[in-house]
Enzyme design. Structure first.
Site, PDB file in Angstrom:
ATOM      1  N   LYS A 154       0.855  -1.184   0.000  1.00 21.55           N
ATOM      2  CA  LYS A 154       0.000   0.000   0.000  1.00 21.55           C
ATOM      3  C   LYS A 154       0.890   1.232   0.000  1.00 21.55           C
ATOM      4  O   LYS A 154       1.992   1.184   0.526  1.00 21.55           O
ATOM      5  CB  LYS A 154      -0.907   0.017   1.232  1.00 21.55           C
ATOM      6  CG  LYS A 154      -1.762  -1.221   1.419  1.00 21.55           C
ATOM      7  CD  LYS A 154      -3.012  -1.156   0.588  1.00 21.55           C
ATOM      8  CE  LYS A 154      -3.750  -2.499   0.695  1.00 21.55           C
ATOM      9  NZ  LYS A 154      -4.968  -2.594  -0.071  1.00 21.55           N
TER      10      LYS A 154
ATOM     11  N   LYS B 249       2.263  -8.799  -1.926  1.00 19.30           N
ATOM     12  CA  LYS B 249       1.346  -8.922  -3.063  1.00 19.30           C
ATOM     13  C   LYS B 249       1.185  -7.601  -3.773  1.00 19.30           C
ATOM     14  O   LYS B 249       1.092  -6.549  -3.136  1.00 19.30           O
ATOM     15  CB  LYS B 249      -0.006  -9.384  -2.517  1.00 19.30           C
ATOM     16  CG  LYS B 249      -1.135  -9.407  -3.508  1.00 19.30           C
ATOM     17  CD  LYS B 249      -2.425  -9.888  -2.853  1.00 19.30           C
ATOM     18  CE  LYS B 249      -3.593  -9.835  -3.802  1.00 19.30           C
ATOM     19  NZ  LYS B 249      -3.904  -8.482  -4.243  1.00 19.30           N
TER      20      LYS B 249
ATOM     21  N   ASP C 246      -1.318  -5.193  -5.770  1.00 16.76           N
ATOM     22  CA  ASP C 246      -2.772  -5.073  -5.715  1.00 16.76           C
ATOM     23  C   ASP C 246      -3.357  -5.355  -7.092  1.00 16.76           C
ATOM     24  O   ASP C 246      -2.641  -5.436  -8.081  1.00 16.76           O
ATOM     25  CB  ASP C 246      -3.180  -3.704  -5.164  1.00 16.76           C
ATOM     26  CG  ASP C 246      -4.267  -3.872  -4.106  1.00 16.76           C
ATOM     27  OD1 ASP C 246      -5.059  -4.836  -4.243  1.00 16.76           O
ATOM     28  OD2 ASP C 246      -4.311  -3.080  -3.156  1.00 16.76           O
ATOM     29  N   GLU C 247      -4.695  -5.511  -7.114  1.00 14.05           N
ATOM     30  CA  GLU C 247      -5.319  -5.955  -8.362  1.00 14.05           C
ATOM     31  C   GLU C 247      -5.141  -4.940  -9.485  1.00 14.05           C
ATOM     32  O   GLU C 247      -5.075  -5.308 -10.651  1.00 14.05           O
ATOM     33  CB  GLU C 247      -6.802  -6.271  -8.137  1.00 14.05           C
ATOM     34  CG  GLU C 247      -7.733  -5.072  -7.995  1.00 14.05           C
ATOM     35  CD  GLU C 247      -7.706  -4.446  -6.610  1.00 14.05           C
ATOM     36  OE1 GLU C 247      -6.870  -4.885  -5.798  1.00 14.05           O
ATOM     37  OE2 GLU C 247      -8.490  -3.521  -6.349  1.00 14.05           O
TER      38      GLU C 247
ATOM     39  N   HIS D 273      -6.487 -12.863  -7.862  1.00  8.44           N
ATOM     40  CA  HIS D 273      -7.243 -11.869  -7.105  1.00  8.44           C
ATOM     41  C   HIS D 273      -8.639 -11.813  -7.718  1.00  8.44           C
ATOM     42  O   HIS D 273      -8.776 -11.663  -8.920  1.00  8.44           O
ATOM     43  CB  HIS D 273      -6.546 -10.512  -7.215  1.00  8.44           C
ATOM     44  CG  HIS D 273      -7.168  -9.461  -6.342  1.00  8.44           C
ATOM     45  ND1 HIS D 273      -6.524  -8.913  -5.273  1.00  8.44           N
ATOM     46  CD2 HIS D 273      -8.395  -8.883  -6.386  1.00  8.44           C
ATOM     47  CE1 HIS D 273      -7.317  -8.030  -4.686  1.00  8.44           C
ATOM     48  NE2 HIS D 273      -8.462  -7.988  -5.342  1.00  8.44           N
TER      49      HIS D 273
ATOM     50  N   LYS E  37     -13.233  -6.603   6.509  1.00  2.00           N
ATOM     51  CA  LYS E  37     -14.079  -5.499   6.075  1.00  2.00           C
ATOM     52  C   LYS E  37     -14.976  -5.889   4.891  1.00  2.00           C
ATOM     53  O   LYS E  37     -15.905  -5.168   4.567  1.00  2.00           O
ATOM     54  CB  LYS E  37     -13.207  -4.298   5.680  1.00  2.00           C
ATOM     55  CG  LYS E  37     -12.418  -4.511   4.390  1.00  2.00           C
ATOM     56  CD  LYS E  37     -11.612  -3.294   3.969  1.00  2.00           C
ATOM     57  CE  LYS E  37     -10.823  -3.618   2.696  1.00  2.00           C
ATOM     58  NZ  LYS E  37      -9.919  -2.559   2.280  1.00  2.00           N
TER      59      LYS E  37
END
Lengths: 145, 489, 304
Positions: free
Chosen positions: B180, B206, B208-209, B298, B338
């Site tokens: 992130k 990882k 992200d998508e 993902h 979440k």
């Protein structure tokens, strides 16, 4: 900055303080209860892809009590403990697993030099990496002195 | 349907093929006496018929539109063994507590489908039929894939056990984190996050998508910096480490190019997004098997059609298709995080990905007994709003074969990324240790963590930061059967 | 984390100021084991008394520990001395059960071995062999019959010494994991202990198994006969009473075991007798269960 003091963290419990013998026995008891065969292996080469550590004994397929495994752990420590890593492994022969089910370190050499990273530069900024265990610079028997 | 003929029973012979429009029921798509063959593909649809359309007619219509039918009778049917190619709706049940909805069971002969092609399977089952006017809403809930058809698929290129052997990691969930912020980091900055997290104690990081090859960071740059980080971390810890390098691209050719580069750099794993499409997924899966590469998927985009209860498809069907198409990892819910995830539904997804066979379990949303025909196991990934304070719940609900991804929970740690990673690893190891010792870890989770934190400051700080964070929203995709019956909305 | 075992709490521990010995005894089921022993074994009053005493000691020990009174890990290794057939193995089995019920061993199984199971014939074979046996016995009781054969002073290069060394180590260091019972003839055990003081000092309980009296042997035989659904005719009983003192004087007499052997042979002769009968097409229940005097009289004991 915070830094993890260990330079070899293989196995299930390497981030915890070293397991006491009672804690090791509790894990072995769990393995036996699950029907796993427990074995003891040792090495002086901690390379992450050093798959085949020396087998201290055959996997204990019919052992009922954790003290039996502990006996082998202690024998192995007596012989190799000063300068070898020792791990306890549990093997599950159930269909769809048929592989290692548990693995944790029960002994570390007194001095752990760790591993080096060698880089070989190639075209287009590409790099080939070699992870190299310092201990293996010396012949067996002279490592970790 | 319009223009009903008044006939209630299936028509045969010349009457059946007279030009005109017939009810689907009488065309042979409703066969209440049909006993599905072991080699049939079976689909379970949740149907909300238009007012005035009977449930069995709606089911027959779905069977028709997802197999041979078109809106009018065609004589060319008579050139074929049409009875075989017609899908057969054979059972319609009322959905508990949802008066306008029905579960329709539809059987398809295996010869309707091309071997080893999810694209072809889905083109029939979810092709035209979802836009069909006779149904107000339609949802594909579950499928039974016959063993004979499954055997034409490769399945996960690696599988859980081989993955564990390659990584030399056993007896505990794996740990990961998504780098992130999602967007904007340069390759150099991005690799820093990877290095810190892996060295600190995670097994994987990882992409992200939506990290592919954008103006702020082109893919080659990302790959190079990430692999520097992975190898540095591996040397520092004597562990095998990995970063899911996302090879998703605009064309399959570009994807292969990126995958080849990942291989050249020595990565153990690559990643794709579900939005690639089924064909591209099967292609890269075969590449991964050929090149000893773990393949992470993902599930980008799935909630578009999987979340609402009355229309679209249930995620468990995606799980089945992806296990067939062949991915090694798939995001499948967290229960406590979440993102959407009723505990029983999530268990149904996990069982679908991991079990060699699953029995009928309506409470988990599993409507069929499914034999997996020795297809490998696919590792579920739990990601999204989970943190170390929930470690006992995560281990309890998700078990040992899972990747727990603490993105924010690692990078957002007050003492830095390495400390965050270490805190997560200590929390996990202490929980597994307690479980194996026979401690009631679900009840005593907070105690176990507090005790572990005594010799691990980062864990203490992590607990202080996140201990009160939880996401208690009601799930929208819930089981229709006991123990938790909730009406659809 | 250094310590998670639930029983070890931190800091000062609050000890109870009373202990329900009666309740603990009832819960441990030891009474049932003692009763089973009474049913299984005739006589042996002094042995049974010793077992009761040991059980009491262990219970009190447990009570003391629950109040935080330091007693140290108790030594539980034993020696059972006596002639063959005096019930040593049976008592050892029940002892394992008692130890398990009282929480002194985890599994409560009994592994019975002799020298051949422990000592190898070639260099390097003994240690693994002994370790394998010890591993099997871990959590239970290791019963070494005729233990003195481990020690052969006449042979300098005997590998028995290696087994002894390993056994002594385990008996000392793993008292929580394993209880060892050494068994054999009283006089030979005494010699063995003299030359291996290490064993003597590690053994807490010596139990002597006396020979059975004629009367006890008769009861034992009767128990065996009943258990196997046979009946001795009054004449056969008389013959058996006559048989016992004769057999006791002969070599290789082994108490209860000799009685079992005598009955086994009588059963054989009975079967033979029935088979030789002319009307063997309709044997009755009575025929099949009855042991006649002649079945016993053919014994070689009566021929000398």
């Amino acid at each position: 900055m915070h830094e993890n003091p260990r330079n070899m963290t293989q196995g299930q419990f390497s981030f915890l303080p070293p397991l006491t013998d009672d804690q090791i026995k509790a894990q072995i008891a769990y393995a036996i209860k699950q029907g796993f065969a427990v074995s003891v292996e040792f090495t002086d080469d901690p390379h992450p892809r050093n798959t085949y550590w020396e087998m201290w004994c055959q996997p204990m397929f019919d052992t009922k009590d954790p003290a039996a495994v502990m006996l082998e752990v202690n024998e192995c420590r007596k012989t190799w403990g000063a300068n070898h890593y020792i791990k306890v492994q549990a093997f599950d022969n159930a269909r769809w697993r048929e592989s290692v089910a548990m693995s944790f370190i029960v002994n570390r050499p007194k001095y752990e030099p760790g591993l080096a990273l060698a880089r070989q530069e190639g075209p287009g900024r590409s790099i080939h990496y070699t992870v190299h265990s310092y201990a293996t610079d010396k012949p067996r028997g002279e490592r970790y002195k | 349907m319009a223009t009903p003929t008044g006939a209630k029973k299936e028509l045969k012979g010349a009457d059946r093929y007279k030009a005109g429009v017939l009810e689907y029921k009488v065309m042979g798509y409703w066969q209440p006496d049909y006993v599905p063959k072991d080699t049939d593909v079976i689909a379970l649809f949740r149907i909300t018929p238009q007012p005035g359309v009977e449930a069995d007619e709606a089911a027959a219509a779905v069977a028709g539109e997802s197999s041979t039918a078109t809106w009018t009778v065609v004589w060319t049917d008579r050139l074929t063994a049409a009875d075989l190619y017609r899908a057969k709706a054979y059972r319609v049940d009322k959905v508990p507590n949802s008066p306008d909805q029905y579960f329709a069971y539809i059987a398809y002969d295996m010869d309707l489908f091309e071997p080893d092609s999810i694209a072809n399977l889905t083109a029939s089952i979810i092709g035209n039929v979802f836009g069909f006017k006779a149904v107000k809403a339609l949802r594909l809930e579950d499928m039974r894939i016959p063993v004979a058809y499954l055997k034409t698929f490769q399945g996960p290129p690696t599988g859980v056990m081989v993955e564990r052997e390659r990584l030399d990691k056993y007896g505990r969930p794996l740990l990961g984190a998504t780098t992130k912020p999602k967007l904007g980091l340069s390759g150099r900055n991005y690799g820093r996050v990877v290095y810190e997290a892996l060295k600190g104690g995670l097994d994987f990081t990882k992409d992200d998508e939506n990290i592919n090859s954008q103006p702020f960071m082109h893919w080659r740059d990302r790959f190079l910096y990430c692999m520097e980080a992975v190898n540095r971390a591996s040397a520092a810890t004597a562990e095998v480490k990995g970063h899911y390098l996302n090879v998703t691209a605009g064309t399959v050719e570009q994807m292969y190019e990126r995958a080849e580069f990942a291989k050249e750099l020595g990565s153990v794993i690559i990643m794709i997004d579900l939005v690639l499409g089924y064909t591209a997924i099967q292609s890269i899966s075969k590449w991964a098997r050929k090149n000893d590469m773990i393949l992470h998927l993902h599930r980008a985009g799935n909630s578009t059609y999987s979340r609402q209860k009355n229309h679209g498809m249930n995620f468990r069907v995606i799980c089945k298709w992806m296990r067939m198409a062949g991915v090694d990892h798939i995001h499948a819910g967290t229960v406590v995080g979440k993102l959407e995830g009723d505990p029983l539904m999530v268990k149904g997804f996990y069982d679908t990905l991991l079990q060699p066979h699953t029995p009928v379990a309506p409470e988990l949303g599993l409507f069929f007994k499914q034999e997996w025909a020795s297809l490998g196991k696919c590792m579920p990934v739990a990601s999204g709003g989970i943190h170390l304070g929930q470690m006992h719940q995560l281990l309890h609900y998700l078990g040992e074969d899972v990747i727990l991804q603490f993105g924010g929970g690692t990078i957002g740690h007050p003492d830095g990324i390495q400390a965050g990673a270490e805190a997560n690893r200590v929390a996990l190891e202490s929980m597994v240790q307690a479980r194996n010792e026979g401690v009631d870890y679900l009840a005593k989770g907070p105690e176990i963590l507090a005790k572990a934190a005594k010799s691990c400051k980062p864990l203490q700080h992590g607990l202080d930061t996140w201990k009160n964070i939880s996401f208690n929203y009601e799930s929208t995709d819930t089981p229709d059967f006991t123990p938790q019956v909730t009406p659809a909305r | 984390m250094t310590d998670q075992s639930p029983e070890k709490s931190e800091g000062a521990q609050a000890f109870p100021d009373s202990f329900d010995l009666e309740g603990e005894f009832a819960r441990s089921n030891v009474q049932a084991v003692l009763e089973k022993l009474d049913r299984e074994l005739v006589g042996l009053a002094p042995v049974k008394q010793r077992i009761r005493e040991i059980a009491a000691l262990l219970l009190v020990d447990k009570a003391r520990r629950s109040m935080g009174l330091e007693t140290g890990a108790p030594t539980l290794h034993m020696s059972f001395t006596g002639n063959p057939g005096t019930g040593k193995t049976t008592v050892a089995l029940r002892m394992a059960e008692i130890l398990k019920n009282l929480g002194y061993v985890r599994q409560g199984h009994l592994i019975s071995v002799t020298r051949d199971d422990l000592v190898g014939q070639y260099i390097g074979h003994t240690a693994p062999k002994t370790r394998e046996v010890i591993k099997k016995a871990m959590g239970g009781v290791l019963f070494i019959d005729e233990a003195y054969y481990l020690y052969k002073p006449e042979n300098e290069r005997d590998y028995g010494a290696e087994a002894i060394e390993i056994l002594l180590q385990v008996m000392e260091n793993q008292r929580d994991d394993l209880v060892v019972i050494l068994a054999g003839y009283a006089n030979r055990m005494e010699v063995f202990f003299q030359s291996n003081p290490g064993f003597r000092s590690r053994i807490a309980h010596h139990i002597d198994f006396p020979d059975y009296s004629e009367k006890e042997l008769m009861s034992i035989a009767q128990l065996m006969v009943d258990a196997q659904h046979y009946v001795l005719t009054p004449e056969a009983q008389k013959v058996l009473r006559d048989y016992i003192p004769r057999r006791m004087k002969m070599p290789h007499f082994a108490n209860a075991r000799s009685m079992r052997n005598a009955l086994d042979r009588a059963k054989l002769r009975q079967a033979n007798r029935l088979f030789g009968r002319k009307d063997r097409t309709n044997l009755t229940r009575h025929d099949l269960t009855t042991i006649e005097a002649e079945d016993l009289l053919q014994s070689r004991v009566f021929q000398v």
